[in-house]
Enzyme design. Structure first.
Site, PDB file in Angstrom:
ATOM      1  N   ASP A  93       0.858  -1.355   0.107  1.00 38.15           N
ATOM      2  CA  ASP A  93       0.129  -0.263  -0.197  1.00 38.15           C
ATOM      3  C   ASP A  93       0.948   1.429  -0.101  1.00 38.15           C
ATOM      4  O   ASP A  93       2.321   0.936   0.111  1.00 38.15           O
ATOM      5  CB  ASP A  93      -0.706  -0.380   1.270  1.00 38.15           C
ATOM      6  N   ASP A  95      -0.527   5.442   0.984  1.00 39.68           N
ATOM      7  CA  ASP A  95      -0.925   6.160   2.184  1.00 39.68           C
ATOM      8  C   ASP A  95       0.048   4.706   3.301  1.00 39.68           C
ATOM      9  O   ASP A  95      -0.311   4.422   3.578  1.00 39.68           O
ATOM     10  CB  ASP A  95      -1.452   6.962   1.761  1.00 39.68           C
ATOM     11  N   GLU A 102      -0.263  10.663   3.848  1.00 46.89           N
ATOM     12  CA  GLU A 102      -2.172  10.128   2.887  1.00 46.89           C
ATOM     13  C   GLU A 102      -2.121  11.434   2.133  1.00 46.89           C
ATOM     14  O   GLU A 102      -1.425  12.568   2.566  1.00 46.89           O
ATOM     15  CB  GLU A 102      -3.116  10.023   4.145  1.00 46.89           C
ATOM     16  N   ARG A 138     -13.965  13.897  -1.710  1.00 46.48           N
ATOM     17  CA  ARG A 138     -13.057  14.344  -1.830  1.00 46.48           C
ATOM     18  C   ARG A 138     -12.432  14.872  -3.046  1.00 46.48           C
ATOM     19  O   ARG A 138     -11.885  16.352  -3.330  1.00 46.48           O
ATOM     20  CB  ARG A 138     -11.758  13.855  -1.182  1.00 46.48           C
ATOM     21  N   GLY A 183      -4.628   3.406  -3.234  1.00 47.65           N
ATOM     22  CA  GLY A 183      -5.532   4.376  -2.955  1.00 47.65           C
ATOM     23  C   GLY A 183      -5.902   5.481  -3.368  1.00 47.65           C
ATOM     24  O   GLY A 183      -6.572   6.420  -3.320  1.00 47.65           O
ATOM     25  N   ASP A 256      -1.451  -1.097   5.893  1.00 50.53           N
ATOM     26  CA  ASP A 256      -1.985  -0.040   6.513  1.00 50.53           C
ATOM     27  C   ASP A 256      -3.465  -0.671   7.049  1.00 50.53           C
ATOM     28  O   ASP A 256      -3.887   0.043   7.817  1.00 50.53           O
ATOM     29  CB  ASP A 256      -0.656   0.894   7.528  1.00 50.53           C
ATOM     30  N   ASN A 259      -8.461  -1.607   3.795  1.00 56.10           N
ATOM     31  CA  ASN A 259      -8.848  -1.885   2.383  1.00 56.10           C
ATOM     32  C   ASN A 259      -7.447  -2.459   1.645  1.00 56.10           C
ATOM     33  O   ASN A 259      -7.532  -2.473   0.702  1.00 56.10           O
ATOM     34  CB  ASN A 259      -9.172  -0.384   1.455  1.00 56.10           C
TER      35      ASN A 259
HETATM   36 MG   LIG Z   1      -2.750   3.363   3.654  1.00 56.35          MG
END
Ligand SMILES: [Mg+2]
Length: 312
Positions: A93, A95, A102, A138, A183, A256, A259
């Site tokens: 992943d 972020d 993020e 967002r 994401g 983390d 998702n």
């Molecule tokens: Mg993450």
């Protein structure tokens, strides 16, 4: 029922593992139902392997072992097969995993819409919005931002997580393929792919258009194509394993967030990296140390082997 080989690894967050801890943990393991430790090995002063055979289901065993009360030490339980060390594909992943931040929050700060973005994030965390809805809301706040300066300013701000350059470099040397599934957005995922020399990146694509007056490229306020959510990450991990011709057992998902759990569930193994308690509880294992390089201990590497991998 045959007893399967299991390896349990204790990784200290900072200090060396004490002899006292090792002895008490060994006693605890030996008292577990139908199991006994037949070998131990120090990977490092901070990381120790315990090998045992158990006829219990590994999930049942995990539940008992993860109850062991300990502070500042992560305990990892996994099947002791050749694939513990032989990794064909590790997927990260982005972020709060490959980087500390993020990206959406960095963009929000840049566009001075932090409050609105935080409000949407809170609603998503309260399960009022799913990932796709919260992403769409967002991104709609970013409409009209000029991309040229935005992309460069955000790239400058990205802070790579401690241990990531070493982990990715070392894994690459073993022939393992590496991917980032984010994401977040493609300009930044591709930037991390180039920076860390990963093999593959997938993220959400921000739609752009020419500004009617200046002609400069601006964000349209929506994404195009498939949204990279939990299901997409899981599907992509399996597709990559097939494309790289590596067994699924040799794949790992590191992340983390909630998702990242679907990809951890389909991968050979999964590591929740400094994750929220709910994610830690649902993941195959957790790692809450200061350096992602410690994942090498989970894969069974000793300090000497890691040093050798990282030589020039
Ligand atoms: Mg993450």
């Amino acid at each position: 029922m045959t007893a399967s080989p299991i390896v349990i690894t204790a990784i200290s967050h900072g200090k060396e593992l004490t002899k006292n801890f090792q002895q008490e943990f060994l006693n605890f393991l030996n008292k577990l139902n139908e199991s006994s430790v037949d070998e131990e090995r120090a990977l490092s002063p901070r990381a120790h392997d315990f090998y045992l055979r158990s006829s219990s289901n590994i999930e049942v065993l995990k539940n008992s072992i993860y109850q062991y009360p300990v502070e500042d030490v992560d305990i990892i339980v996994q099947a002791n097969t050749e694939y513990r060390k032989k990794k064909g594909l590790v997927v990260f992943d982005m972020d709060s995993t490959l980087i500390y931040q993020e990206v959406i929050e960095l963009i929000a700060a840049y566009a001075q819409v932090e409050d609105q973005v935080a409000e949407i994030t809170n609603r998503a965390m309260n399960n009022e919005l799913d990932f796709k809805q919260s992403l769409a809301e967002r991104v709609s706040l970013l409409k009209g931002i000029k991309t040229a300066t935005l992309y460069d300013e955000i790239k400058d701000k990205l802070k790579v997580t401690e241990g990531v350059p070493e982990l990715t470099k070392g894994l690459k040397k073993t022939g393992c393929k590496l991917a980032v599934l984010s994401g977040g957005f493609t300009p930044f995922a591709n930037f991390m792919k180039d920076t860390l020399q990963l093999d593959f990146a997938r993220a959400n694509v921000l739609a752009t258009e020419a500004d009617a007056t200046s002609g400069e490229t601006i964000l349209s306020g929506y994404t195009v194509g498939d949204v990279v959510d939990g299901e997409c990450k899981a599907k992509t991990l399996l597709e990559l394993a097939e494309e790289y011709n590596v067994p699924v057992e040799s794949t790992v998902m590191v992340g983390d967030g909630g998702n990242d759990l679907p990809a951890m569930a389909v991968a050979g193994f999964g590591i929740a990296w400094n994750a929220k308690p709910k994610v830690q509880a649902a993941a195959p294992c957790k790692l809450n140390t200061n350096s992602l390089q410690d994942a090498f201990y989970i894969f069974g590497y000793t300090d000497n082997e890691i040093a050798e991998l990282l030589e020039n």
